[in-house]
Write a protein that holds these residues in place. Structure first.
Motif, PDB file in Angstrom:
ATOM      1  N   GLN A 148       0.849  -1.178   0.000  1.00 51.79           N
ATOM      2  CA  GLN A 148       0.000   0.000   0.000  1.00 51.79           C
ATOM      3  C   GLN A 148       0.889   1.232   0.000  1.00 51.79           C
ATOM      4  O   GLN A 148       1.562   1.506   0.975  1.00 51.79           O
ATOM      5  N   ASP A 149       0.883   1.955  -1.120  1.00 56.28           N
ATOM      6  CA  ASP A 149       1.741   3.139  -1.241  1.00 56.28           C
ATOM      7  C   ASP A 149       3.197   2.761  -0.974  1.00 56.28           C
ATOM      8  O   ASP A 149       3.878   3.346  -0.131  1.00 56.28           O
ATOM      9  N   GLY A 150       3.679   1.742  -1.694  1.00 62.72           N
ATOM     10  CA  GLY A 150       5.010   1.192  -1.436  1.00 62.72           C
ATOM     11  C   GLY A 150       6.142   2.150  -1.770  1.00 62.72           C
ATOM     12  O   GLY A 150       6.062   2.949  -2.703  1.00 62.72           O
ATOM     13  N   CYS A 151       7.205   2.056  -0.990  1.00 58.18           N
ATOM     14  CA  CYS A 151       8.431   2.825  -1.214  1.00 58.18           C
ATOM     15  C   CYS A 151       9.419   1.905  -1.930  1.00 58.18           C
ATOM     16  O   CYS A 151       9.798   0.857  -1.396  1.00 58.18           O
ATOM     17  N   GLY A 152       9.848   2.274  -3.134  1.00 62.26           N
ATOM     18  CA  GLY A 152      10.685   1.396  -3.937  1.00 62.26           C
ATOM     19  C   GLY A 152      12.081   1.932  -4.158  1.00 62.26           C
ATOM     20  O   GLY A 152      12.312   3.142  -4.154  1.00 62.26           O
ATOM     21  N   MET A 153      13.030   1.014  -4.345  1.00 65.74           N
ATOM     22  CA  MET A 153      14.406   1.375  -4.689  1.00 65.74           C
ATOM     23  C   MET A 153      14.948   0.376  -5.692  1.00 65.74           C
ATOM     24  O   MET A 153      14.786  -0.830  -5.548  1.00 65.74           O
ATOM     25  N   ASP A 154      15.604   0.880  -6.733  1.00 73.10           N
ATOM     26  CA  ASP A 154      16.217   0.072  -7.784  1.00 73.10           C
ATOM     27  C   ASP A 154      17.725   0.150  -7.625  1.00 73.10           C
ATOM     28  O   ASP A 154      18.307   1.229  -7.670  1.00 73.10           O
ATOM     29  N   ARG A 224      12.158   5.958  -4.330  1.00 77.40           N
ATOM     30  CA  ARG A 224      11.029   6.837  -4.054  1.00 77.40           C
ATOM     31  C   ARG A 224      10.433   6.468  -2.706  1.00 77.40           C
ATOM     32  O   ARG A 224      10.180   5.288  -2.436  1.00 77.40           O
ATOM     33  N   ILE A 225      10.234   7.456  -1.868  1.00 80.59           N
ATOM     34  CA  ILE A 225       9.646   7.263  -0.546  1.00 80.59           C
ATOM     35  C   ILE A 225       8.283   7.920  -0.513  1.00 80.59           C
ATOM     36  O   ILE A 225       8.150   9.117  -0.804  1.00 80.59           O
ATOM     37  N   ILE A 292      11.131  -2.982  -1.871  1.00 87.32           N
ATOM     38  CA  ILE A 292       9.852  -2.318  -1.622  1.00 87.32           C
ATOM     39  C   ILE A 292       9.476  -2.486  -0.154  1.00 87.32           C
ATOM     40  O   ILE A 292       9.660  -3.563   0.417  1.00 87.32           O
ATOM     41  N   TYR A 293       8.957  -1.418   0.430  1.00 88.68           N
ATOM     42  CA  TYR A 293       8.347  -1.525   1.755  1.00 88.68           C
ATOM     43  C   TYR A 293       7.185  -0.560   1.862  1.00 88.68           C
ATOM     44  O   TYR A 293       7.079   0.412   1.114  1.00 88.68           O
ATOM     45  N   ASP A 294       6.289  -0.859   2.790  1.00 90.22           N
ATOM     46  CA  ASP A 294       5.243   0.083   3.159  1.00 90.22           C
ATOM     47  C   ASP A 294       5.166   0.107   4.683  1.00 90.22           C
ATOM     48  O   ASP A 294       6.152  -0.215   5.348  1.00 90.22           O
ATOM     49  N   ARG A 295       4.037   0.458   5.234  1.00 95.15           N
ATOM     50  CA  ARG A 295       3.939   0.565   6.687  1.00 95.15           C
ATOM     51  C   ARG A 295       3.760  -0.783   7.371  1.00 95.15           C
ATOM     52  O   ARG A 295       3.711  -0.851   8.601  1.00 95.15           O
ATOM     53  N   GLU A 296       3.670  -1.859   6.586  1.00 97.52           N
ATOM     54  CA  GLU A 296       3.417  -3.160   7.175  1.00 97.52           C
ATOM     55  C   GLU A 296       4.391  -4.250   6.749  1.00 97.52           C
ATOM     56  O   GLU A 296       4.622  -5.185   7.496  1.00 97.52           O
ATOM     57  N   ARG A 297       4.967  -4.163   5.547  1.00 92.19           N
ATOM     58  CA  ARG A 297       5.771  -5.288   5.079  1.00 92.19           C
ATOM     59  C   ARG A 297       6.928  -4.812   4.202  1.00 92.19           C
ATOM     60  O   ARG A 297       6.935  -3.683   3.714  1.00 92.19           O
ATOM     61  N   VAL A 298       7.904  -5.704   4.028  1.00 91.98           N
ATOM     62  CA  VAL A 298       9.080  -5.419   3.208  1.00 91.98           C
ATOM     63  C   VAL A 298       9.315  -6.583   2.254  1.00 91.98           C
ATOM     64  O   VAL A 298       8.911  -7.711   2.526  1.00 91.98           O
ATOM     65  N   ASN A 359       6.241  -1.067  21.064  1.00 92.35           N
ATOM     66  CA  ASN A 359       4.926  -0.855  20.449  1.00 92.35           C
ATOM     67  C   ASN A 359       5.021  -0.373  19.009  1.00 92.35           C
ATOM     68  O   ASN A 359       4.034   0.045  18.427  1.00 92.35           O
ATOM     69  N   VAL A 360       6.260  -0.393  18.425  1.00 92.95           N
ATOM     70  CA  VAL A 360       6.429   0.091  17.062  1.00 92.95           C
ATOM     71  C   VAL A 360       5.610  -0.754  16.092  1.00 92.95           C
ATOM     72  O   VAL A 360       5.346  -1.934  16.334  1.00 92.95           O
ATOM     73  N   HIS A 361       5.182  -0.137  14.994  1.00 93.86           N
ATOM     74  CA  HIS A 361       4.381  -0.847  13.989  1.00 93.86           C
ATOM     75  C   HIS A 361       5.158  -2.034  13.449  1.00 93.86           C
ATOM     76  O   HIS A 361       6.306  -1.908  13.051  1.00 93.86           O
ATOM     77  N   GLN A 362       4.560  -3.212  13.418  1.00 96.87           N
ATOM     78  CA  GLN A 362       5.241  -4.412  12.957  1.00 96.87           C
ATOM     79  C   GLN A 362       5.354  -4.423  11.441  1.00 96.87           C
ATOM     80  O   GLN A 362       4.572  -3.827  10.723  1.00 96.87           O
ATOM     81  N   HIS A 363       6.404  -5.089  10.936  1.00 96.94           N
ATOM     82  CA  HIS A 363       6.596  -5.277   9.499  1.00 96.94           C
ATOM     83  C   HIS A 363       6.645  -6.762   9.201  1.00 96.94           C
ATOM     84  O   HIS A 363       7.077  -7.578  10.023  1.00 96.94           O
ATOM     85  N   THR A 364       6.213  -7.144   8.012  1.00 97.12           N
ATOM     86  CA  THR A 364       6.356  -8.515   7.539  1.00 97.12           C
ATOM     87  C   THR A 364       7.282  -8.532   6.347  1.00 97.12           C
ATOM     88  O   THR A 364       7.400  -7.546   5.634  1.00 97.12           O
ATOM     89  N   THR A 365       7.965  -9.647   6.138  1.00 99.99           N
ATOM     90  CA  THR A 365       8.737  -9.804   4.908  1.00 99.99           C
ATOM     91  C   THR A 365       7.946 -10.703   3.977  1.00 99.99           C
ATOM     92  O   THR A 365       7.544 -11.794   4.357  1.00 99.99           O
ATOM     93  N   LEU A 366       7.709 -10.223   2.776  1.00104.69           N
ATOM     94  CA  LEU A 366       6.839 -10.912   1.831  1.00104.69           C
ATOM     95  C   LEU A 366       7.675 -11.734   0.864  1.00104.69           C
ATOM     96  O   LEU A 366       8.578 -11.204   0.244  1.00104.69           O
TER      97      LEU A 366
END
Length: 369
Positions: A148-154, A224-225, A292-298, A359-366
């Motif tokens: 969701q609204d992912g931040c990407g890097m090439d 892009r962030i 790619i990452y967003d507020r939940e996963r990488v 309590n930081v927002h958790q991330h998942t690796t996809l």
């Protein structure tokens, strides 16, 4: 549910990571998606739980169909390559244009083979190919669809971004001399100044030396962030500290656990590549790693295979190390050198990052298998 024991030495993380495979993909793909839930604790360990996300991928739009309708879809973010070479092709799908037939045939073949290999979870799904109005298009997974609204890097991988076949011609070229002189007036040797021409090999090796490709084994193409403009002015960065500072900028919004998730992803990819017969038997040129990452996963994937070359009949033993220095004729590309350096730098960024609040927002690796 299975347990995947991984080596976390030097990361400040510990395993095991629990895996599940609940995601059903498009019939053409025949692959499943794994999500590794990473929740930071006070001991800075990865404690994992599985999450299910349903995604269906189907090529439902031709490359030349009315793209005006795309306005109602999410914005497509293109970090590299030529503008207009990608079109959304349906839910979770992209069309990628390949103007050169040789690159088209190579990318189709490599995507098909990698989708059946041990590296399949680190490459986009291959969904088909089409010749549309005289243009070659390749259908593949839209990796951004998982975010969701992912931040990407090439990141362009390897110490060399040109094929050996491109530089075997020893003809002297005045245009390449002028390009080199414009970039660095002090670079030409006295004999080159007298002749006013250089070979393509001379120019290409000079160009690689102007970026971090030759020294680090990779270079940052763009990132892009969130909704910021794409940043692309990094090809001239040569030095490790410069590259590290830019990587810090890209990873800055992530928690320490999220950065640690990328460390795990890259170390797992490194092991898979070291064990892959397909990887050892091919020269990987011009390929990138897409972060790619967003507020939940990488997640991270290998992309762009149009210049991949089978070297089985070109070198003694039919294999390369991907780490040895390149000399004309040995086909070494430095891919593993770059990946190893990238892992080292990311570990440093991870270690330097302050501890997360519990309590930081958790991330998942996809991961797609």
């Amino acid at each position: 549910m299975t347990s995947d024991e991984r080596d976390y030495s030097g990361t400040g993380l510990s395993g095991p990571i629990c895996l599940d495979t609940p995601l059903i993909m498009d019939d053409n793909a025949g692959k499943r998606c794994r999500l590794l839930q990473a929740m930071p604790s006070k001991r800075n360990k990865f404690q994992c739980a599985t999450t299910m996300i349903m995604v269906t991928r189907k090529l439902s739009i031709n490359p030349g169909d009315d793209i005006i309708g795309q306005r109602n879809k999410r914005e497509f973010v293109q970090l590299g390559g030529h503008a207009g070479h990608f079109h959304i092709a349906g839910p979770g799908c992209l069309w990628k244009k390949q103007e050169k037939e040789e690159d088209y045939n190579v990318e189709v073949r490599v995507l098909k083979e990698l989708n059946e290999s041990s590296i399949r979870s680190y490459v986009p799904d291959y969904l088909g190919a089409k010749d549309y109005e005289g243009v070659k298009w390749i259908g593949m997974e839209d990796l951004m669809c998982h975010f969701q609204d992912g931040c990407g890097m090439d990141i362009k991988m390897g110490t060399r971004t040109f094929k050996e076949s491109e530089v075997k011609n020893q003809n002297l070229r005045e245009d390449l001399y002028q390009k080199m002189f414009k970039q660095d007036p002090n670079e030409p040797t006295p004999s080159e100044r007298e002749i006013g021409a250089i070979t393509k090999l001379r120019y290409m090796t000079f160009r690689e030396r102007e970026s971090s490709s030759q020294t680090l084994g990779f270079r940052i193409e763009a990132f892009r962030i969130w909704n910021q403009n794409t940043s692309k002015d990094y090809k001239k960065l040569k030095y490790r500290d410069q590259v590290k500072n830019v990587l810090k900028c890209y990873f800055n919004p992530l928690s320490k656990a999220g950065i640690g998730g990328f460390v795990v992803e890259l170390e797992n990819l490194l092991r898979l590549l070291q064990d892959s017969a397909f990887f050892k038997e091919h020269e990987f040129i011009g390929t990138s790693l897409l972060f790619i990452y967003d507020r939940e996963r990488v997640g991270v994937w290998m992309i762009d295979f149009g210049k991949t070359t089978s070297i089985g009949q070109l070198v003694e033993g039919g294999r390369i190390t991907h780490t040895e220095p390149w000399e004309l004729g040995n086909y070494e590309d430095g891919y593993l050198k770059g990946l190893t350096t990238l892992v080292q730098i990311l570990k440093e960024i991870h270690e330097e990052r302050a501890e997360d609040d519990e309590n930081v927002h958790q991330h998942t690796t996809l991961r797609v298998n």
